[in-house]
Structure formats: structure tokens, C-alpha cells
Design a protein around this motif. Structure first.
Motif, short mmCIF file in Angstrom:
data_model
loop_
_atom_site.label_atom_id
_atom_site.label_comp_id
_atom_site.label_asym_id
_atom_site.label_seq_id
_atom_site.Cartn_x
_atom_site.Cartn_y
_atom_site.Cartn_z
N GLY A 196 -23.84 2.69 19.24
CA GLY A 196 -24.35 1.70 19.77
C GLY A 196 -25.47 0.69 19.01
N GLY A 197 -24.90 0.45 17.81
CA GLY A 197 -25.94 -0.43 16.88
C GLY A 197 -26.87 0.62 16.24
N SER A 198 -27.82 0.24 15.35
CA SER A 198 -28.68 1.00 14.52
C SER A 198 -29.67 1.53 15.50
N GLY A 199 -30.24 0.92 16.40
CA GLY A 199 -30.91 1.12 17.57
C GLY A 199 -30.63 2.30 18.67
N GLY A 200 -29.13 2.15 18.81
CA GLY A 200 -28.68 2.83 19.75
C GLY A 200 -28.59 1.82 20.85
N SER A 201 -28.04 2.52 21.95
CA SER A 201 -27.69 1.70 23.44
C SER A 201 -28.00 2.57 24.46
N GLU A 202 -29.01 2.12 25.13
CA GLU A 202 -29.33 2.90 26.33
C GLU A 202 -28.17 2.88 27.27
N GLU A 203 -27.83 1.60 27.48
CA GLU A 203 -26.93 1.38 28.35
C GLU A 203 -25.52 2.15 28.12
N ILE A 267 -16.67 3.58 19.94
CA ILE A 267 -17.56 2.96 21.19
C ILE A 267 -19.00 2.33 20.41
N GLY A 268 -19.11 1.03 20.63
CA GLY A 268 -19.92 0.37 20.04
C GLY A 268 -20.42 -1.02 20.46
N SER A 269 -21.41 -1.40 19.69
CA SER A 269 -21.82 -3.02 20.33
C SER A 269 -20.91 -3.86 19.41
N ALA A 270 -21.10 -5.33 19.61
CA ALA A 270 -20.45 -6.18 18.71
C ALA A 270 -21.18 -6.95 17.73
N ILE A 286 -13.95 0.33 21.89
CA ILE A 286 -14.31 0.25 23.23
C ILE A 286 -15.81 -0.47 22.69
N ILE A 287 -15.73 -1.98 22.87
CA ILE A 287 -16.72 -2.74 22.58
C ILE A 287 -17.86 -3.16 23.82
N VAL A 288 -19.07 -2.76 23.78
CA VAL A 288 -20.13 -3.11 24.57
C VAL A 288 -21.08 -4.24 23.97
N PRO A 289 -20.88 -5.39 23.87
CA PRO A 289 -21.62 -6.30 23.44
C PRO A 289 -22.99 -6.39 24.24
N LYS A 290 -24.21 -6.29 23.34
CA LYS A 290 -25.24 -6.54 23.92
C LYS A 290 -25.83 -7.70 24.52
N ALA A 291 -26.57 -7.66 25.59
CA ALA A 291 -26.90 -8.90 26.61
C ALA A 291 -27.86 -9.45 25.93
N TYR A 292 -28.29 -10.83 25.98
CA TYR A 292 -29.39 -11.53 25.52
C TYR A 292 -29.25 -11.74 24.24
N THR A 293 -28.20 -11.48 23.25
CA THR A 293 -28.30 -12.07 22.37
C THR A 293 -28.07 -13.56 21.92
N ALA A 294 -28.51 -14.10 20.86
CA ALA A 294 -28.69 -15.64 20.64
C ALA A 294 -27.16 -16.17 21.01
N GLU A 295 -27.18 -17.13 22.02
CA GLU A 295 -26.03 -17.63 22.18
C GLU A 295 -24.89 -16.81 22.79
N ASN A 296 -25.39 -15.55 23.36
CA ASN A 296 -24.30 -14.63 23.77
C ASN A 296 -23.44 -14.29 22.63
N HIS A 297 -23.70 -14.26 21.42
CA HIS A 297 -22.82 -14.24 20.33
C HIS A 297 -21.89 -13.15 20.13
N GLN A 298 -22.53 -11.87 20.71
CA GLN A 298 -21.83 -10.39 20.82
C GLN A 298 -20.82 -10.50 21.67
N GLU A 299 -20.73 -11.20 22.79
CA GLU A 299 -19.77 -11.22 23.73
C GLU A 299 -18.42 -11.90 23.04
N ILE A 314 -16.03 -4.62 27.44
CA ILE A 314 -16.92 -4.07 28.55
C ILE A 314 -18.28 -4.61 28.48
N THR A 315 -18.68 -5.75 29.17
CA THR A 315 -19.97 -6.38 29.31
C THR A 315 -21.19 -5.29 29.81
N GLU A 316 -22.42 -5.41 29.44
CA GLU A 316 -23.28 -4.50 29.90
C GLU A 316 -23.48 -4.66 31.39
#
Length: 371
Positions: A196-203, A267-270, A286-299, A314-316
Motif C-alpha cells: 500500500g505505498g512506501s509507507g503502507g496503508s493502515e486501511e 493490492i495497492g494504492s493508486a 485491486i486498487i485502494v486509492p488513498k483519500a485526501y490526495t491533491a485533487e483526489n488524483h489517486q482515485e 475500492i475507495t477507502e
């Protein structure tokens, strides 16, 4: 010839710039290249590791509300233009390339006003504020997603050229059979990769709570990169499980190339670079875009791949243990669907992105053209 590259704030802006610099150096070993960044940005650590000189300016992005801090940032931006002008006059570049982040705005804008050839590279489906602004001034724009074009200003439409995001060489050369031998994964096992990205994803970590036991019971191989901040908690929550040697939980994934080549699902972020890597290999996602990115660009990134048939977004806010569990085991049990998704992912990806980027730069810049 001399080239300035600038991109900062995140690795997603910095690594494409380094890839471009490396390609120019490969084609023109005598070229001189410097980077422009901020001391506070991640570029100050990354760029020197690749052997490039970096010059610093001070600039911060503007807030969306008017306050005293924003006034200070206006004056900071104006000073950054002056500092950029000095760097340009001292170095005398033939080309200035921006790869995103506020720091690239100052140097690219000033270079364009001084009549120097300029271009930008946009990594995301939803262009950043800086790149949308710069697209009106630069000579040409390199993009990574076809659907990003409709989000650029009309003044930039005839400057857009799709190349994709450059991908590390080791990602492109890794092979499934060899990678599985290196990782100790039997050829007859399905494999799941979670990163889930270099820092991981708690979600994502939390949503795996039902899945871990099932993966072990069904003897499915996996590598789960939790992120360093979440590793101890994750291990503690699953401490009673006995894992096979090919079922690994790690805080950080050092070997992305072999894990991507070996797995059946990721499974990862976008993040733009993560998606470039998974699609270059052609791994169903299976992509879980991180919320609150600039302009919601990951989604927007994730939806682009989903629409192409190479991933499931799958959104957060939609993510939960039951949903993730269902999607994972439905895919693992459907080889035909996995095959179709893999093919769609490969079609979506741009394995030759760095070559396309260089060829476009070469076409636009007389000093790069070979006899």
C-alpha cells in the motif's frame, strides 16, 4: 548540452525526473544536468544518491484561503522566481523540464519567460495545479493517462503528448519463473502481493483481518508489506498464525521487481509510479486509492485502470474486510478473469515510456537531434 530538471515534494515527482536524466545521460554522456528543488523536499535526499547536483530555491504551495501565511508564500514565490533566474543565467540550460510539485513551477515558468525550451511531465490522471498552470507556457507537455488530456486548459491541448510514466529497468526485466525461484515460491501456488505505498496503508492492513487466516489455510503464497509504522501492530494481531516460508509479512518491500513478477494479484494504492510498475508487468490489481490526495488524483488514476479492465477500484470509504476478502478469493478462483485483466493491464501500461519521453524531447529539441 545542458538540462535542468525539477520535481519535488514526493517520490512520484522526483523519480520520473531522475529516469529522464538517466536516459539523456545514456544517449548523450557529455550532457550536463542539474536539478532544482527545495531543501525540505524529498528530492534533497534522493537526487544526490543518483550522482546529480541539486540547486535549492525556497517555495511553498498556496493555500486555498486568503490569510497571512498565504501572503508570505506569495512573496516567497516571487523571490523563488528571482533565484530561479540566477540559476538559469549561471547554468545557461538548453532545456528545462518540470515533473511536478510547486518547486518546478518557479524554474519552469521563469525559463519559459526567458525564451528557453521547456516541457513538463504529468504523472497522474488528474493534473496537478502547478502543471495545469505551466501547460499554458511550456513548449510541450508529456502525459501518462489519456483521460488527463480533457483536464488540461484549452490553451494546452495542441501541446499534449502521451508517453506514460517511466519504470525502473529491473521491473521490466524480471521474469516470473526466475523471480519465484529467488523468492522461494513454488510454481504451483497462487501468490498475493500487498503493497500500500512506501509507507503502507493502515486501511488495507485492517481490511485483511479475515483474509490472512484463509490465505494460510488454502496454502496461498503472499508478501504483505505493512509499512514500518504499522508492522508491529499487524504482527501482534496475527501472532497465533503459523506461516509457511513463502508467506511473508514485512515492514517494507525492498524487492518490488521480483514480487511483482511472481504474484498473481497485487493490492495497492493508486500512486502514479506504483500503477506504472504494476501495468508494465501486467498484474491484475485491486486498487485502494488513498483519500485526501491533491485533487483526489489517486482515485482518478485507479478509475482509469478499472475502466480499461485491468483493475478493481475500492475507495477507502468502500473498503472493509468482507469486500476485500470477497474480491481477493473471487479473483484467485477465476483464472480466465485473471488472464483477461492481465492482458488489459499490459495494454494500459507503457513499458516503453522512457523511450517515448526521450524521442519526444529529441524531436522538439534541435540540439538533441542526431545526424
Amino acid at each position: 548540452m545542458k538540462v535542468i530538471l525539477s520535481g519535488g515534494g514526493t517520490g512520484g515527482h522526483v523519480y520520473p525526473a531522475i529516469a529522464i536524466a538517466n536516459k539523456i545521460k545514456e544517449e548523450h554522456p557529455d550532457s550536463e544536468i542539474i536539478f532544482v528543488g527545495t531543501k525540505m523536499g524529498i528530492e534533497s535526499e534522493i537526487v544526490p544518491k543518483y550522482g546529480y547536483e541539486i540547486k535549492f530555491i525556497e517555495v511553498k504551495g498556496f493555500k486555498r484561503k486568503i490569510d497571512f501565511e498565504n501572503v508570505k508564500r506569495v512573496f516567497m514565490f516571487l523571490k523563488s522566481l528571482t533565484d530561479s533566474k540566477k540559476i538559469i543565467k549561471d547554468f545557461k540550460p538548453d532545456l528545462v523540464i518540470g515533473t511536478g510539485g510547486y518547486v518546478s513551477g518557479s524554474i519552469v515558468l521563469k525559463a519559459s519567460k526567458m525564451g528557453i525550451k521547456t516541457c513538463i511531465h504529468e504523472q497522474n490522471s488528474f493534473p496537478g495545479i502547478t502543471n495545469k498552470m505551466l501547460s499554458k507556457n511550456v513548449d510541450f507537455v508529456l502525459t501518462s493517462f489519456e483521460d488527463s488530456h480533457k483536464r488540461f486548459p484549452k490553451e494546452a491541448q495542441d501541446k499534449l503528448f502521451i508517453t506514460g510514466n517511466p519504470v525502473r529497468g529491473e521491473i521490466l526485466t524480471a521474469r516470473r519463473d526466475e523471480s519465484r525461484k529467488i523468492l522461494g515460491i513454488p510454481s504451483d501456488k497462487k501468490m498475493l502481493l500487498v503493497a500500500g505505498g512506501s509507507g503502507g496503508s493502515e486501511e488495507i492492513n485492517d481490511a485483511l483481518k479475515n483474509t490472512i487466516t484463509k490465505l494460510v489455510e488454502r496454502d496461498i503464497a503472499f508478501t504483505i508489506a505493512t509499512g514500518k509504522a504499522y508492522y508491529d501492530k499487524f504482527i501482534d494481531e496475527h501472532k497465533d498464525i503459523e506461516y509457511k516460508s513463502y508467506q511473508k509479512i514485512v515492514p517494507y518491500l525492498d524487492d518490488m521487481a521480483n514480487n511483482l513478477a511472481a504474484c498473481d494479484i497485487v493490492i495497492g494504492s493508486a500512486g502514479a509510479i506504483s500503477m506504472a510498475e504494476m501495468t508494465a508487468v501486467g498484474v491484475p490489481a485491486i486498487i485502494v486509492p488513498k483519500a485526501y490526495t491533491a485533487e483526489n488524483h489517486q482515485e482518478y488514476n485507479a478509475r482509469s485502470l478499472e475502466n480499461a479492465g485491468g483493475g478493481i477500484c475500492i475507495t477507502e470509504s468502500e473498503l472493509n474486510a468482507d469486500r476485500l476478502d470477497s474480491e481477493i478469493f473471487e479473483l484467485l478462483g477465476d483464472d480466465e478473469k485473471l488472464k483477461k485483466m492481465s492482458q488489459a493491464s499490459k495494454l494500459f501500461g507503457k513499458r516503453d515510456a522512457i523511450d517515448l519521453i526521450y524521442k519526444k524531447i529529441q524531436k522538439e529539441c534541435i540540439f538533441l537531434q542526431k545526424n
